[in-house]
Motif scaffolding. Sequence first.
Motif, PDB file in Angstrom:
ATOM      1  N   ASP A  68     -13.413  -2.864  15.420  1.00 54.84           N
ATOM      2  CA  ASP A  68     -12.309  -3.397  14.616  1.00 54.84           C
ATOM      3  C   ASP A  68     -12.361  -2.903  13.182  1.00 54.84           C
ATOM      4  N   ASP A  69     -13.584  -2.707  12.649  1.00 49.85           N
ATOM      5  CA  ASP A  69     -13.714  -2.160  11.292  1.00 49.85           C
ATOM      6  C   ASP A  69     -13.228  -0.716  11.259  1.00 49.85           C
ATOM      7  N   VAL A  70     -13.516  -0.006  12.350  1.00 52.47           N
ATOM      8  CA  VAL A  70     -13.045   1.375  12.456  1.00 52.47           C
ATOM      9  C   VAL A  70     -11.519   1.405  12.466  1.00 52.47           C
ATOM     10  N   LEU A  71     -10.923   0.535  13.278  1.00 53.14           N
ATOM     11  CA  LEU A  71      -9.459   0.496  13.373  1.00 53.14           C
ATOM     12  C   LEU A  71      -8.834   0.076  12.049  1.00 53.14           C
ATOM     13  N   LYS A  72      -9.489  -0.822  11.348  1.00 57.28           N
ATOM     14  CA  LYS A  72      -8.977  -1.237  10.047  1.00 57.28           C
ATOM     15  C   LYS A  72      -8.906  -0.055   9.088  1.00 57.28           C
ATOM     16  N   LYS A  73      -9.930   0.776   9.107  1.00 58.34           N
ATOM     17  CA  LYS A  73      -9.951   1.984   8.258  1.00 58.34           C
ATOM     18  C   LYS A  73      -8.831   2.938   8.672  1.00 58.34           C
ATOM     19  N   LEU A  74      -8.694   3.157   9.992  1.00 49.64           N
ATOM     20  CA  LEU A  74      -7.691   4.099  10.495  1.00 49.64           C
ATOM     21  C   LEU A  74      -6.272   3.624  10.181  1.00 49.64           C
ATOM     22  N   VAL A  75      -6.019   2.340  10.421  1.00 49.24           N
ATOM     23  CA  VAL A  75      -4.680   1.807  10.188  1.00 49.24           C
ATOM     24  C   VAL A  75      -4.339   1.822   8.704  1.00 49.24           C
ATOM     25  N   THR A  76      -5.294   1.488   7.864  1.00 49.19           N
ATOM     26  CA  THR A  76      -5.058   1.498   6.419  1.00 49.19           C
ATOM     27  C   THR A  76      -4.694   2.894   5.927  1.00 49.19           C
ATOM     28  N   ALA A  77      -5.384   3.913   6.486  1.00 47.79           N
ATOM     29  CA  ALA A  77      -5.142   5.293   6.060  1.00 47.79           C
ATOM     30  C   ALA A  77      -3.968   5.936   6.785  1.00 47.79           C
ATOM     31  N   SER A  78      -3.390   5.242   7.784  1.00 50.30           N
ATOM     32  CA  SER A  78      -2.387   5.873   8.654  1.00 50.30           C
ATOM     33  C   SER A  78      -1.072   6.192   7.945  1.00 50.30           C
ATOM     34  N   ILE A  79      -0.837   5.630   6.769  1.00 52.41           N
ATOM     35  CA  ILE A  79       0.389   5.961   6.043  1.00 52.41           C
ATOM     36  C   ILE A  79       0.459   7.455   5.760  1.00 52.41           C
ATOM     37  N   ALA A  80      -0.706   8.104   5.716  1.00 48.12           N
ATOM     38  CA  ALA A  80      -0.753   9.550   5.478  1.00 48.12           C
ATOM     39  C   ALA A  80      -0.123  10.324   6.622  1.00 48.12           C
ATOM     40  N   LEU A  81      -0.039   9.708   7.815  1.00 47.55           N
ATOM     41  CA  LEU A  81       0.569  10.400   8.955  1.00 47.55           C
ATOM     42  C   LEU A  81       2.052  10.670   8.735  1.00 47.55           C
ATOM     43  N   ASN A  82       2.684   9.923   7.843  1.00 48.73           N
ATOM     44  CA  ASN A  82       4.104  10.151   7.552  1.00 48.73           C
ATOM     45  C   ASN A  82       4.336  11.498   6.880  1.00 48.73           C
ATOM     46  N   ALA A  83       3.245  12.112   6.412  1.00 50.68           N
ATOM     47  CA  ALA A  83       3.365  13.423   5.767  1.00 50.68           C
ATOM     48  C   ALA A  83       2.800  14.536   6.642  1.00 50.68           C
ATOM     49  N   THR A  84       2.409  14.226   7.879  1.00 52.56           N
ATOM     50  CA  THR A  84       1.859  15.260   8.764  1.00 52.56           C
ATOM     51  C   THR A  84       2.974  16.171   9.255  1.00 52.56           C
ATOM     52  N   PRO A  85       2.641  17.415   9.615  1.00 50.00           N
ATOM     53  CA  PRO A  85       3.658  18.336  10.141  1.00 50.00           C
ATOM     54  C   PRO A  85       4.394  17.727  11.331  1.00 50.00           C
ATOM     55  N   GLU A  86       5.667  18.044  11.440  1.00 48.82           N
ATOM     56  CA  GLU A  86       6.488  17.460  12.491  1.00 48.82           C
ATOM     57  C   GLU A  86       5.915  17.659  13.882  1.00 48.82           C
TER      58      GLU A  86
END
Length: 453
Positions: A68-86
């Motif tokens: 769950d700590d791992v997922l918390k880190k991933l989800v928190t940082a996931s906003i960066a996926l909005n800038a990933t290549p299409e």
Amino acid sequence: MPRARNYLAPQDPILFKLTCVSVQLHAMARTTQHVFIDGTFADLSQELADYLNIGSEVTPLLEQNKKDDVLKKLVTASIALNATPEKEFTAAYNLLVYLVIQSPSVNIFLPKICDNLSRPITSSPQNGPGLALNVLTTVFNLLAPDNEVRFNVFQAVLRLIKANGLYETLRSQLKNLDAWVQEWELDEEDQRKLFGMVADVADDAGEEEEAYEFILKALRTFDPKDKEISSEEAQTLSLRALKAALLSPTHYDFHDLTSLPAIQALSDSHPTHSELLDIFSEKDLEDYTDFRDENENFLEEQDLDNSKLHRKMRLLTMASLCASTNSKEIPYKLIAKALQIPSEDVEMWVIDVIRAGLVEGKLSQQKQMFLVHRTTYRVFGEKQWREIATRLDQWKESLKVVKEVISRERQQAEAQKEREMHEADRKLAGASGMGAGRRTGGNRDNMVEMGTD
């Protein structure tokens, strides 16, 4: 992320193709979606963390098996996926969704993912809404039908559709909404929130009729025995529904409004609005004109177009006139007076009323009459029941007269038939007597002749 692009693959062909770039909302599944995955939780989490440049933060947590700590880190940082290549967007988000779905705390993590997907996809301004929509609907399908988080996901879908003008992708799903509300066991407040959001989306898309129907749904969630029917929220929704109904070019029956307790409560909080509703529900153009004169600035202040209201009131007045006329023949002069128009405009307005579906009939230019075939009652109360009772009595008397006429005609016909039969018998009897006399006389002559010989 070479492997991430094919991590999820639906078995059921009716579900979403998770890597498809589309701006269409496919049918949301009502069953759990099955997926295939290649790799352990640790391997996949580490790969996604490296992709998000937080690998060093996730590695020690994986070693301690703190999922769950791992997922918390991933989800928190996931906003960066909005800038990933299409080309990598869908696969990357699908991998994140798959990892989160496995957690017992899924309901904690998913709202953040939904919030991210509701934000702009900076790497693909043109296709971004479709990409985000595909991921959101994937999340929706992966959740059990009765999972309350589906409600949160659907709200994110609505926000995305509203922000990007994708109402057509939602239209086909609205038929499922009542079933989803039951599955999610939403209370009245959440139901009201959901229906209000759908109404907003439809309103923004110019779908006024559908928006109006969902506002009514929201109003029906207020408990008539509770004081909340007079709350600010109830009043706001009530006024919104009233305005939509008044300005709608196709809405002429106001019973759906007047029957709602929240609308009825406007008589105390907004008496002028309530009076206007009463006029459109059952009164005539003259009443509307008086109202407008007495409340000079009201319509303008409430952003109500007088020209639209005036036209609708004329059509409704014509419907009332047709409904109240026993003879069913209405002179042009009477119509012109009721509608406050020149006589030469009567036929044009009658045609408009017929097109609106309020009446059916036939114009007679020669007689200067409108013959009513069918009409719509704007209200149906004690007065209308009395009118029907009167008409039934009139029809009863008319049928009685017809029955008496038919009975007399039948008696006369039977009497005439009997006289004719008697006359025929008499003639037949007379003819038979004459024939018998001739036969008897002939025999006597024969006998005399025989005697002479």
